[in-house]
Scaffold this motif. Structure first.
Motif, mmCIF file in Angstrom:
data_model
loop_
_atom_site.group_PDB
_atom_site.id
_atom_site.type_symbol
_atom_site.label_atom_id
_atom_site.label_comp_id
_atom_site.label_asym_id
_atom_site.label_seq_id
_atom_site.Cartn_x
_atom_site.Cartn_y
_atom_site.Cartn_z
ATOM 1 N N THR A 172 0.803 -1.226 0.000
ATOM 2 C CA THR A 172 0.000 0.000 0.000
ATOM 3 C C THR A 172 0.833 1.272 0.000
ATOM 4 O OG1 THR A 172 -0.127 -0.214 2.397
ATOM 5 C CG2 THR A 172 -1.988 -1.054 1.135
ATOM 6 N N ALA A 173 2.138 1.161 0.244
ATOM 7 C CA ALA A 173 2.972 2.359 0.283
ATOM 8 C C ALA A 173 4.308 2.087 -0.388
ATOM 9 C CB ALA A 173 3.200 2.792 1.725
ATOM 10 N N HIS A 174 4.855 3.123 -1.024
ATOM 11 C CA HIS A 174 6.131 2.980 -1.719
ATOM 12 C C HIS A 174 7.120 4.002 -1.211
ATOM 13 C CE1 HIS A 174 3.137 1.582 -4.859
ATOM 14 N NE2 HIS A 174 3.834 0.519 -4.606
ATOM 15 N N CYS A 175 8.400 3.619 -1.238
ATOM 16 C CA CYS A 175 9.454 4.588 -0.981
ATOM 17 C C CYS A 175 9.548 5.499 -2.217
ATOM 18 C CB CYS A 175 10.780 3.864 -0.721
ATOM 19 S SG CYS A 175 11.528 3.142 -2.184
ATOM 20 N N PRO A 176 10.311 6.585 -2.160
ATOM 21 C CA PRO A 176 10.395 7.502 -3.318
ATOM 22 C C PRO A 176 10.794 6.799 -4.614
ATOM 23 C CG PRO A 176 11.340 8.550 -1.393
ATOM 24 C CD PRO A 176 11.024 7.123 -0.986
ATOM 25 N N ASP A 177 11.760 5.913 -4.556
ATOM 26 C CA ASP A 177 12.158 5.179 -5.761
ATOM 27 C C ASP A 177 11.026 4.277 -6.244
ATOM 28 O OD1 ASP A 177 14.604 6.285 -6.054
ATOM 29 O OD2 ASP A 177 15.737 4.565 -5.279
ATOM 30 N N GLY A 178 10.403 3.589 -5.299
ATOM 31 C CA GLY A 178 9.299 2.705 -5.648
ATOM 32 C C GLY A 178 8.136 3.479 -6.235
ATOM 33 N N GLU A 179 7.888 4.645 -5.690
ATOM 34 C CA GLU A 179 6.796 5.495 -6.176
ATOM 35 C C GLU A 179 7.056 5.920 -7.623
ATOM 36 O OE1 GLU A 179 4.030 6.094 -4.330
ATOM 37 O OE2 GLU A 179 3.268 6.953 -6.182
ATOM 38 N N ARG A 180 8.297 6.272 -7.893
ATOM 39 C CA ARG A 180 8.663 6.694 -9.251
ATOM 40 C C ARG A 180 8.493 5.531 -10.233
ATOM 41 N NH1 ARG A 180 13.324 6.137 -11.549
ATOM 42 N NH2 ARG A 180 14.356 5.567 -9.606
ATOM 43 N N LEU A 181 8.952 4.338 -9.841
ATOM 44 C CA LEU A 181 8.828 3.169 -10.706
ATOM 45 C C LEU A 181 7.362 2.783 -10.887
ATOM 46 C CD1 LEU A 181 11.785 1.096 -9.254
ATOM 47 C CD2 LEU A 181 11.621 1.977 -11.580
ATOM 48 N N TYR A 182 6.589 2.907 -9.805
ATOM 49 C CA TYR A 182 5.169 2.565 -9.869
ATOM 50 C C TYR A 182 4.424 3.531 -10.793
ATOM 51 C CZ TYR A 182 0.417 1.513 -8.347
ATOM 52 O OH TYR A 182 -0.905 1.193 -8.317
#
Ligand code: ZN
Length: 56
Positions: A29-39
């Protein structure tokens, strides 16, 4: 002719999944900044790909 959009969509999906598997900060349900960018990149390409499928 290879479907460039499909390839980019699959590559973005692979990159995102590979990141979430190895990242300790990303959850379902939550992403780190890198994960958010990839998502964001993955969902943007997925939307574009699905929209193209509907058009074709
Ligand atoms: Zn992450």
């Amino acid at each position: 002719m290879p479907d460039d959009l499909l390839q980019r969509y699959q590559a973005a999906r692979r990159a995102y999944l590979a990141h979430t598997r190895s990242c300790t900060r990303c959850t379902d349900t939550a992403h780190c900044p890198d994960g958010e960018r990839l998502y964001a990149s993955f969902t943007r390409l997925q939307d574009a790909y699905l929209a193209k499928q509907r058009r074709d």
